[in-house]
Design a protein around this motif. Structure first.
Motif, PDB file in Angstrom:
ATOM      1  N   ALA A  36       0.837  -1.198   0.000  1.00  0.00           N
ATOM      2  CA  ALA A  36       0.000   0.000   0.000  1.00  0.00           C
ATOM      3  C   ALA A  36       0.872   1.247   0.000  1.00  0.00           C
ATOM      4  O   ALA A  36       0.582   2.222  -0.707  1.00  0.00           O
ATOM      5  N   ARG A  37       1.944   1.224   0.762  1.00  0.00           N
ATOM      6  CA  ARG A  37       2.866   2.359   0.799  1.00  0.00           C
ATOM      7  C   ARG A  37       3.528   2.561  -0.555  1.00  0.00           C
ATOM      8  O   ARG A  37       3.702   3.688  -1.014  1.00  0.00           O
ATOM      9  N   ALA A  38       3.868   1.475  -1.237  1.00  0.00           N
ATOM     10  CA  ALA A  38       4.488   1.585  -2.562  1.00  0.00           C
ATOM     11  C   ALA A  38       3.547   2.258  -3.544  1.00  0.00           C
ATOM     12  O   ALA A  38       3.953   3.115  -4.326  1.00  0.00           O
ATOM     13  N   VAL A  39       2.279   1.890  -3.495  1.00  0.00           N
ATOM     14  CA  VAL A  39       1.303   2.483  -4.410  1.00  0.00           C
ATOM     15  C   VAL A  39       1.104   3.963  -4.097  1.00  0.00           C
ATOM     16  O   VAL A  39       1.057   4.796  -4.997  1.00  0.00           O
ATOM     17  N   THR A  40       1.016   4.320  -2.821  1.00  0.00           N
ATOM     18  CA  THR A  40       0.751   5.713  -2.473  1.00  0.00           C
ATOM     19  C   THR A  40       1.976   6.600  -2.639  1.00  0.00           C
ATOM     20  O   THR A  40       1.829   7.787  -2.940  1.00  0.00           O
ATOM     21  N   THR A  41       3.174   6.075  -2.473  1.00  0.00           N
ATOM     22  CA  THR A  41       4.371   6.917  -2.602  1.00  0.00           C
ATOM     23  C   THR A  41       4.852   7.031  -4.034  1.00  0.00           C
ATOM     24  O   THR A  41       5.828   7.727  -4.291  1.00  0.00           O
ATOM     25  N   ILE A  42       4.168   6.398  -4.955  1.00  0.00           N
ATOM     26  CA  ILE A  42       4.563   6.514  -6.359  1.00  0.00           C
ATOM     27  C   ILE A  42       4.437   7.955  -6.829  1.00  0.00           C
ATOM     28  O   ILE A  42       5.100   8.379  -7.773  1.00  0.00           O
ATOM     29  N   ASP A  68      15.595  10.277 -21.939  1.00  0.00           N
ATOM     30  CA  ASP A  68      15.830   8.841 -21.749  1.00  0.00           C
ATOM     31  C   ASP A  68      15.670   8.439 -20.282  1.00  0.00           C
ATOM     32  O   ASP A  68      15.065   7.404 -19.969  1.00  0.00           O
ATOM     33  N   LEU A  69      16.200   9.251 -19.397  1.00  0.00           N
ATOM     34  CA  LEU A  69      16.067   8.970 -17.965  1.00  0.00           C
ATOM     35  C   LEU A  69      14.612   9.070 -17.514  1.00  0.00           C
ATOM     36  O   LEU A  69      14.143   8.262 -16.705  1.00  0.00           O
ATOM     37  N   ALA A  70      13.894  10.047 -18.040  1.00  0.00           N
ATOM     38  CA  ALA A  70      12.484  10.205 -17.685  1.00  0.00           C
ATOM     39  C   ALA A  70      11.671   9.007 -18.141  1.00  0.00           C
ATOM     40  O   ALA A  70      10.813   8.505 -17.397  1.00  0.00           O
ATOM     41  N   VAL A  71      11.930   8.538 -19.352  1.00  0.00           N
ATOM     42  CA  VAL A  71      11.221   7.358 -19.856  1.00  0.00           C
ATOM     43  C   VAL A  71      11.521   6.155 -18.966  1.00  0.00           C
ATOM     44  O   VAL A  71      10.613   5.400 -18.587  1.00  0.00           O
ATOM     45  N   ALA A  72      12.778   5.980 -18.599  1.00  0.00           N
ATOM     46  CA  ALA A  72      13.154   4.858 -17.727  1.00  0.00           C
ATOM     47  C   ALA A  72      12.481   4.981 -16.360  1.00  0.00           C
ATOM     48  O   ALA A  72      12.023   3.983 -15.790  1.00  0.00           O
ATOM     49  N   ALA A  73      12.382   6.206 -15.836  1.00  0.00           N
ATOM     50  CA  ALA A  73      11.728   6.424 -14.539  1.00  0.00           C
ATOM     51  C   ALA A  73      10.248   6.076 -14.608  1.00  0.00           C
ATOM     52  O   ALA A  73       9.710   5.430 -13.697  1.00  0.00           O
ATOM     53  N   VAL A  74       9.601   6.472 -15.687  1.00  0.00           N
ATOM     54  CA  VAL A  74       8.170   6.172 -15.836  1.00  0.00           C
ATOM     55  C   VAL A  74       7.953   4.666 -15.966  1.00  0.00           C
ATOM     56  O   VAL A  74       7.030   4.105 -15.369  1.00  0.00           O
ATOM     57  N   ILE A  75       8.812   3.990 -16.713  1.00  0.00           N
ATOM     58  CA  ILE A  75       8.699   2.532 -16.860  1.00  0.00           C
ATOM     59  C   ILE A  75       8.890   1.849 -15.512  1.00  0.00           C
ATOM     60  O   ILE A  75       8.114   0.974 -15.120  1.00  0.00           O
ATOM     61  N   ALA A  76       9.933   2.254 -14.772  1.00  0.00           N
ATOM     62  CA  ALA A  76      10.202   1.647 -13.462  1.00  0.00           C
ATOM     63  C   ALA A  76       9.047   1.908 -12.498  1.00  0.00           C
ATOM     64  O   ALA A  76       8.631   1.014 -11.750  1.00  0.00           O
ATOM     65  N   ALA A  77       8.498   3.123 -12.516  1.00  0.00           N
ATOM     66  CA  ALA A  77       7.373   3.456 -11.625  1.00  0.00           C
ATOM     67  C   ALA A  77       6.139   2.634 -11.988  1.00  0.00           C
ATOM     68  O   ALA A  77       5.430   2.146 -11.100  1.00  0.00           O
ATOM     69  N   THR A  78       5.888   2.471 -13.278  1.00  0.00           N
ATOM     70  CA  THR A  78       4.742   1.675 -13.719  1.00  0.00           C
ATOM     71  C   THR A  78       4.890   0.229 -13.281  1.00  0.00           C
ATOM     72  O   THR A  78       3.933  -0.388 -12.787  1.00  0.00           O
ATOM     73  N   LEU A  79       6.083  -0.323 -13.437  1.00  0.00           N
ATOM     74  CA  LEU A  79       6.328  -1.705 -13.012  1.00  0.00           C
ATOM     75  C   LEU A  79       6.209  -1.839 -11.492  1.00  0.00           C
ATOM     76  O   LEU A  79       5.724  -2.858 -10.990  1.00  0.00           O
ATOM     77  N   ALA A  84       3.192  -4.035  -6.948  1.00  0.00           N
ATOM     78  CA  ALA A  84       2.471  -3.801  -5.692  1.00  0.00           C
ATOM     79  C   ALA A  84       1.029  -4.278  -5.804  1.00  0.00           C
ATOM     80  O   ALA A  84       0.495  -4.881  -4.869  1.00  0.00           O
ATOM     81  N   LEU A  85       0.414  -4.029  -6.943  1.00  0.00           N
ATOM     82  CA  LEU A  85      -0.967  -4.474  -7.121  1.00  0.00           C
ATOM     83  C   LEU A  85      -1.061  -5.993  -7.207  1.00  0.00           C
ATOM     84  O   LEU A  85      -2.005  -6.582  -6.682  1.00  0.00           O
ATOM     85  N   ALA A 118       6.721 -10.145  -4.874  1.00  0.00           N
ATOM     86  CA  ALA A 118       6.148  -9.022  -5.615  1.00  0.00           C
ATOM     87  C   ALA A 118       6.333  -7.714  -4.844  1.00  0.00           C
ATOM     88  O   ALA A 118       6.612  -6.667  -5.437  1.00  0.00           O
ATOM     89  N   THR A 119       6.204  -7.766  -3.529  1.00  0.00           N
ATOM     90  CA  THR A 119       6.395  -6.573  -2.700  1.00  0.00           C
ATOM     91  C   THR A 119       7.844  -6.115  -2.735  1.00  0.00           C
ATOM     92  O   THR A 119       8.120  -4.910  -2.838  1.00  0.00           O
ATOM     93  N   GLN A 120       8.772  -7.050  -2.656  1.00  0.00           N
ATOM     94  CA  GLN A 120      10.190  -6.695  -2.743  1.00  0.00           C
ATOM     95  C   GLN A 120      10.499  -6.063  -4.093  1.00  0.00           C
ATOM     96  O   GLN A 120      11.199  -5.046  -4.173  1.00  0.00           O
ATOM     97  N   ALA A 121       9.979  -6.648  -5.156  1.00  0.00           N
ATOM     98  CA  ALA A 121      10.204  -6.103  -6.495  1.00  0.00           C
ATOM     99  C   ALA A 121       9.629  -4.693  -6.599  1.00  0.00           C
ATOM    100  O   ALA A 121      10.264  -3.787  -7.161  1.00  0.00           O
ATOM    101  N   ALA A 122       8.438  -4.474  -6.051  1.00  0.00           N
ATOM    102  CA  ALA A 122       7.815  -3.148  -6.087  1.00  0.00           C
ATOM    103  C   ALA A 122       8.677  -2.125  -5.368  1.00  0.00           C
ATOM    104  O   ALA A 122       8.872  -1.003  -5.856  1.00  0.00           O
ATOM    105  N   THR A 123       9.213  -2.502  -4.228  1.00  0.00           N
ATOM    106  CA  THR A 123      10.044  -1.584  -3.453  1.00  0.00           C
ATOM    107  C   THR A 123      11.335  -1.247  -4.196  1.00  0.00           C
ATOM    108  O   THR A 123      11.719  -0.076  -4.287  1.00  0.00           O
ATOM    109  N   VAL A 124      11.993  -2.247  -4.747  1.00  0.00           N
ATOM    110  CA  VAL A 124      13.236  -2.012  -5.497  1.00  0.00           C
ATOM    111  C   VAL A 124      12.960  -1.153  -6.728  1.00  0.00           C
ATOM    112  O   VAL A 124      13.705  -0.208  -7.024  1.00  0.00           O
ATOM    113  N   LEU A 125      11.881  -1.449  -7.446  1.00  0.00           N
ATOM    114  CA  LEU A 125      11.539  -0.656  -8.629  1.00  0.00           C
ATOM    115  C   LEU A 125      11.170   0.777  -8.251  1.00  0.00           C
ATOM    116  O   LEU A 125      11.490   1.717  -8.992  1.00  0.00           O
ATOM    117  N   LEU A 126      10.521   0.963  -7.124  1.00  0.00           N
ATOM    118  CA  LEU A 126      10.182   2.307  -6.669  1.00  0.00           C
ATOM    119  C   LEU A 126      11.447   3.104  -6.351  1.00  0.00           C
ATOM    120  O   LEU A 126      11.563   4.280  -6.718  1.00  0.00           O
TER     121      LEU A 126
END
Length: 144
Positions: A36-42, A68-79, A84-85, A118-126
Motif C-alpha cells: 500500500a505504501r508503494a502504491v501511495t508513494t509513487i 531517456d532517464l524520464a522514460v526509464a523512470a516512468v517505466i520503473a514506476a509503472t512496473l 504492488a498491485l 512481488a512486494t520486494q520487487a515493487a520496493t526495489v523498482l520504486l
C-alpha cells in the motif's frame, strides 16, 4: 544434573514479545502495508519529474539524456505499481481446511512466496524510479 533455569530478563522478554509478532498473519499484514505504501508513494516520482520544475512537458519532445532517464523512470514506476498491485490480489481458497495445520502452513507459504517477492520487487523498482527521476531532473538542469 542440569543447571537451574534463570529468571526471564527484561531483554529476554522483549525478544520473546517480538518473536510473538512474527506470526504468518502479522507477516502478511506487513506485506499489505508495504505494498500500500508503494502504491501511495509513487506520486514522489511525479514530484521529482515535474514538481521540482526541472522538466516541462515540452522538454520530453527533444531527444537527450533527460528524456531517456524520464522514460526509464516512468517505466520503473509503472512496473513498481504493477508489482504492488499483484501483491495485493485477494486470494480466496475454498478448499482450505483450517483444522488441517499442514494445509494452513502450505497456504501461508504460497502467500509469502507470491506476495513477498512481488512486494520486494515493487520496493526495489520504486527506489530505482526515484533515482532515475532525480537523475532526470539533474540532467535537465545541467543541459538547460
Amino acid at each position: 544434573m542440569s543447571n537451574p533455569v534463570r529468571r526471564t530478563s527484561r531483554a529476554d522478554q522483549a525478544w520473546a514479545d517480538l518473536a510473538a509478532q512474527l506470526t504468518p498473519a502479522a507477516s502478511l499484514a506487513r506485506i499489505d502495508a508495504v505494498t500500500a505504501r508503494a502504491v501511495t508513494t509513487i506520486t514522489v516520482i511525479g514530484v521529482l519529474l515535474t514538481g521540482l520544475g526541472a522538466l516541462a512537458a515540452g522538454q520530453f519532445a527533444h531527444r537527450g539524456t533527460a528524456r531517456d532517464l524520464a522514460v526509464a523512470a516512468v517505466i520503473a514506476a509503472t512496473l513498481a505499481v504493477a508489482c504492488a498491485l499483484v501483491a495485493q490480489v485477494l486470494t480466496i481458497t475454498r478448499r482450505l481446511n483450517p483444522g488441517n495445520l499442514i494445509e494452513v502452513q502450505e497456504w501461508y507459504q504460497r502467500q509469502f512466496g507470491t506476495r513477498a517477492r512481488a512486494t520486494q520487487a515493487a520496493t526495489v523498482l520504486l527506489i530505482l524510479a526515484a533515482l532515475l527521476a532525480g537523475a532526470t531532473a539533474v540532467a535537465s538542469l545541467l543541459t538547460a
